[in-house]
Motif scaffolding. Structure first.
Motif, PDB file in Angstrom:
ATOM      1  N   ARG A 109       0.827  -1.199   0.000  1.00 35.86           N
ATOM      2  CA  ARG A 109       0.000   0.000   0.000  1.00 35.86           C
ATOM      3  C   ARG A 109       0.871   1.263   0.000  1.00 35.86           C
ATOM      4  O   ARG A 109       0.538   2.253  -0.651  1.00 35.86           O
ATOM      5  CB  ARG A 109      -0.908  -0.026   1.230  1.00 35.86           C
ATOM      6  CG  ARG A 109      -1.890   1.082   1.272  1.00 35.86           C
ATOM      7  CD  ARG A 109      -2.847   0.886   2.428  1.00 35.86           C
ATOM      8  NE  ARG A 109      -3.761   1.999   2.475  1.00 35.86           N
ATOM      9  CZ  ARG A 109      -4.657   2.172   3.400  1.00 35.86           C
ATOM     10  NH1 ARG A 109      -4.780   1.280   4.371  1.00 35.86           N
ATOM     11  NH2 ARG A 109      -5.453   3.202   3.380  1.00 35.86           N
ATOM     12  N   VAL A 110       1.970   1.216   0.719  1.00 36.35           N
ATOM     13  CA  VAL A 110       2.888   2.357   0.761  1.00 36.35           C
ATOM     14  C   VAL A 110       3.489   2.601  -0.619  1.00 36.35           C
ATOM     15  O   VAL A 110       3.577   3.752  -1.075  1.00 36.35           O
ATOM     16  CB  VAL A 110       4.004   2.104   1.801  1.00 36.35           C
ATOM     17  CG1 VAL A 110       5.059   3.196   1.738  1.00 36.35           C
ATOM     18  CG2 VAL A 110       3.427   2.006   3.197  1.00 36.35           C
ATOM     19  N   TYR A 111       3.870   1.559  -1.302  1.00 37.55           N
ATOM     20  CA  TYR A 111       4.457   1.708  -2.636  1.00 37.55           C
ATOM     21  C   TYR A 111       3.437   2.255  -3.633  1.00 37.55           C
ATOM     22  O   TYR A 111       3.779   3.072  -4.486  1.00 37.55           O
ATOM     23  CB  TYR A 111       5.024   0.382  -3.129  1.00 37.55           C
ATOM     24  CG  TYR A 111       6.292  -0.015  -2.423  1.00 37.55           C
ATOM     25  CD1 TYR A 111       7.417   0.798  -2.475  1.00 37.55           C
ATOM     26  CD2 TYR A 111       6.368  -1.192  -1.700  1.00 37.55           C
ATOM     27  CE1 TYR A 111       8.586   0.455  -1.818  1.00 37.55           C
ATOM     28  CE2 TYR A 111       7.528  -1.550  -1.038  1.00 37.55           C
ATOM     29  CZ  TYR A 111       8.631  -0.729  -1.102  1.00 37.55           C
ATOM     30  OH  TYR A 111       9.777  -1.067  -0.449  1.00 37.55           O
ATOM     31  N   LYS A 112       2.184   1.828  -3.532  1.00 44.27           N
ATOM     32  CA  LYS A 112       1.149   2.356  -4.426  1.00 44.27           C
ATOM     33  C   LYS A 112       0.917   3.842  -4.160  1.00 44.27           C
ATOM     34  O   LYS A 112       0.756   4.634  -5.091  1.00 44.27           O
ATOM     35  CB  LYS A 112      -0.155   1.579  -4.237  1.00 44.27           C
ATOM     36  CG  LYS A 112      -0.135   0.206  -4.857  1.00 44.27           C
ATOM     37  CD  LYS A 112      -1.473  -0.486  -4.701  1.00 44.27           C
ATOM     38  CE  LYS A 112      -1.441  -1.868  -5.331  1.00 44.27           C
ATOM     39  NZ  LYS A 112      -2.737  -2.553  -5.203  1.00 44.27           N
ATOM     40  N   THR A 113       0.916   4.212  -2.883  1.00 44.54           N
ATOM     41  CA  THR A 113       0.740   5.620  -2.539  1.00 44.54           C
ATOM     42  C   THR A 113       1.902   6.450  -3.066  1.00 44.54           C
ATOM     43  O   THR A 113       1.695   7.537  -3.627  1.00 44.54           O
ATOM     44  CB  THR A 113       0.628   5.783  -1.005  1.00 44.54           C
ATOM     45  OG1 THR A 113      -0.463   4.996  -0.530  1.00 44.54           O
ATOM     46  CG2 THR A 113       0.414   7.225  -0.621  1.00 44.54           C
ATOM     47  N   MET A 114       3.111   5.947  -2.910  1.00 43.65           N
ATOM     48  CA  MET A 114       4.284   6.667  -3.405  1.00 43.65           C
ATOM     49  C   MET A 114       4.241   6.800  -4.924  1.00 43.65           C
ATOM     50  O   MET A 114       4.603   7.853  -5.462  1.00 43.65           O
ATOM     51  CB  MET A 114       5.563   5.949  -2.970  1.00 43.65           C
ATOM     52  CG  MET A 114       5.850   6.078  -1.487  1.00 43.65           C
ATOM     53  SD  MET A 114       7.239   5.086  -0.917  1.00 43.65           S
ATOM     54  CE  MET A 114       8.559   5.689  -1.916  1.00 43.65           C
ATOM     55  N   ARG A 115       3.788   5.780  -5.605  1.00 42.53           N
ATOM     56  CA  ARG A 115       3.691   5.830  -7.065  1.00 42.53           C
ATOM     57  C   ARG A 115       2.686   6.893  -7.492  1.00 42.53           C
ATOM     58  O   ARG A 115       2.940   7.678  -8.411  1.00 42.53           O
ATOM     59  CB  ARG A 115       3.278   4.463  -7.601  1.00 42.53           C
ATOM     60  CG  ARG A 115       3.228   4.436  -9.127  1.00 42.53           C
ATOM     61  CD  ARG A 115       2.655   3.146  -9.638  1.00 42.53           C
ATOM     62  NE  ARG A 115       1.248   3.063  -9.201  1.00 42.53           N
ATOM     63  CZ  ARG A 115       0.570   1.933  -9.072  1.00 42.53           C
ATOM     64  NH1 ARG A 115       1.143   0.794  -9.326  1.00 42.53           N
ATOM     65  NH2 ARG A 115      -0.680   1.943  -8.686  1.00 42.53           N
ATOM     66  N   ASN A 116       1.533   6.918  -6.822  1.00 37.74           N
ATOM     67  CA  ASN A 116       0.508   7.896  -7.168  1.00 37.74           C
ATOM     68  C   ASN A 116       0.976   9.317  -6.894  1.00 37.74           C
ATOM     69  O   ASN A 116       0.743  10.221  -7.707  1.00 37.74           O
ATOM     70  CB  ASN A 116      -0.778   7.608  -6.392  1.00 37.74           C
ATOM     71  CG  ASN A 116      -1.453   6.344  -6.865  1.00 37.74           C
ATOM     72  OD1 ASN A 116      -1.241   5.887  -7.981  1.00 37.74           O
ATOM     73  ND2 ASN A 116      -2.274   5.754  -6.009  1.00 37.74           N
ATOM     74  N   VAL A 117       1.621   9.522  -5.777  1.00 37.42           N
ATOM     75  CA  VAL A 117       2.135  10.855  -5.446  1.00 37.42           C
ATOM     76  C   VAL A 117       3.199  11.270  -6.453  1.00 37.42           C
ATOM     77  O   VAL A 117       3.239  12.426  -6.885  1.00 37.42           O
ATOM     78  CB  VAL A 117       2.679  10.876  -3.997  1.00 37.42           C
ATOM     79  CG1 VAL A 117       3.446  12.156  -3.725  1.00 37.42           C
ATOM     80  CG2 VAL A 117       1.550  10.712  -3.007  1.00 37.42           C
ATOM     81  N   GLY A 118       4.046  10.362  -6.855  1.00 36.25           N
ATOM     82  CA  GLY A 118       5.061  10.675  -7.857  1.00 36.25           C
ATOM     83  C   GLY A 118       4.449  11.071  -9.187  1.00 36.25           C
ATOM     84  O   GLY A 118       4.883  12.028  -9.827  1.00 36.25           O
ATOM     85  N   ALA A 119       3.412  10.362  -9.601  1.00 35.50           N
ATOM     86  CA  ALA A 119       2.742  10.691 -10.860  1.00 35.50           C
ATOM     87  C   ALA A 119       2.075  12.060 -10.783  1.00 35.50           C
ATOM     88  O   ALA A 119       2.137  12.849 -11.734  1.00 35.50           O
ATOM     89  CB  ALA A 119       1.718   9.613 -11.191  1.00 35.50           C
ATOM     90  N   ILE A 120       1.465  12.360  -9.653  1.00 36.72           N
ATOM     91  CA  ILE A 120       0.820  13.667  -9.483  1.00 36.72           C
ATOM     92  C   ILE A 120       1.867  14.775  -9.493  1.00 36.72           C
ATOM     93  O   ILE A 120       1.652  15.831 -10.097  1.00 36.72           O
ATOM     94  CB  ILE A 120      -0.015  13.680  -8.187  1.00 36.72           C
ATOM     95  CG1 ILE A 120      -1.227  12.771  -8.346  1.00 36.72           C
ATOM     96  CG2 ILE A 120      -0.456  15.091  -7.826  1.00 36.72           C
ATOM     97  CD1 ILE A 120      -1.998  12.526  -7.061  1.00 36.72           C
ATOM     98  N   ASN A 121       2.999  14.541  -8.848  1.00 40.56           N
ATOM     99  CA  ASN A 121       4.060  15.550  -8.842  1.00 40.56           C
ATOM    100  C   ASN A 121       4.592  15.822 -10.241  1.00 40.56           C
ATOM    101  O   ASN A 121       4.872  16.963 -10.590  1.00 40.56           O
ATOM    102  CB  ASN A 121       5.206  15.116  -7.928  1.00 40.56           C
ATOM    103  CG  ASN A 121       4.881  15.301  -6.474  1.00 40.56           C
ATOM    104  OD1 ASN A 121       3.990  16.068  -6.122  1.00 40.56           O
ATOM    105  ND2 ASN A 121       5.586  14.595  -5.623  1.00 40.56           N
ATOM    106  N   ILE A 122       4.726  14.794 -11.039  1.00 33.75           N
ATOM    107  CA  ILE A 122       5.181  14.986 -12.424  1.00 33.75           C
ATOM    108  C   ILE A 122       4.153  15.794 -13.206  1.00 33.75           C
ATOM    109  O   ILE A 122       4.499  16.718 -13.947  1.00 33.75           O
ATOM    110  CB  ILE A 122       5.457  13.624 -13.089  1.00 33.75           C
ATOM    111  CG1 ILE A 122       6.702  12.997 -12.471  1.00 33.75           C
ATOM    112  CG2 ILE A 122       5.627  13.780 -14.603  1.00 33.75           C
ATOM    113  CD1 ILE A 122       6.953  11.576 -12.916  1.00 33.75           C
TER     114      ILE A 122
END
Length: 49
Positions: free
Chosen positions: A3-16
């Motif tokens: 779940r942490v990795y999915k959250t980090m992936r989503n946050v990274g995509a939003i930041n980009i």
């Protein structure tokens, strides 16, 4: 842990995505400023105070 990795992936995509929007907005504002400055310089003889 997954779940942490999915959250980090989503946050990274939003930041980009936000970074791209900010970059495009900044470039647009810069281009508009350059164009307006060029117009003012071209017409400076017409300006009276």
């Amino acid at each position: 842990m997954e779940r942490v990795y999915k959250t980090m992936r989503n946050v990274g995509a939003i930041n980009i995505a936000v970074g791209i929007v900010v970059m495009v907005t900044g470039m647009t504002a810069g281009i508009v400023a350059i164009i307006n400055g060029a117009i003012l310089l071209k017409r400076k003889s017409e300006i009276t105070f």
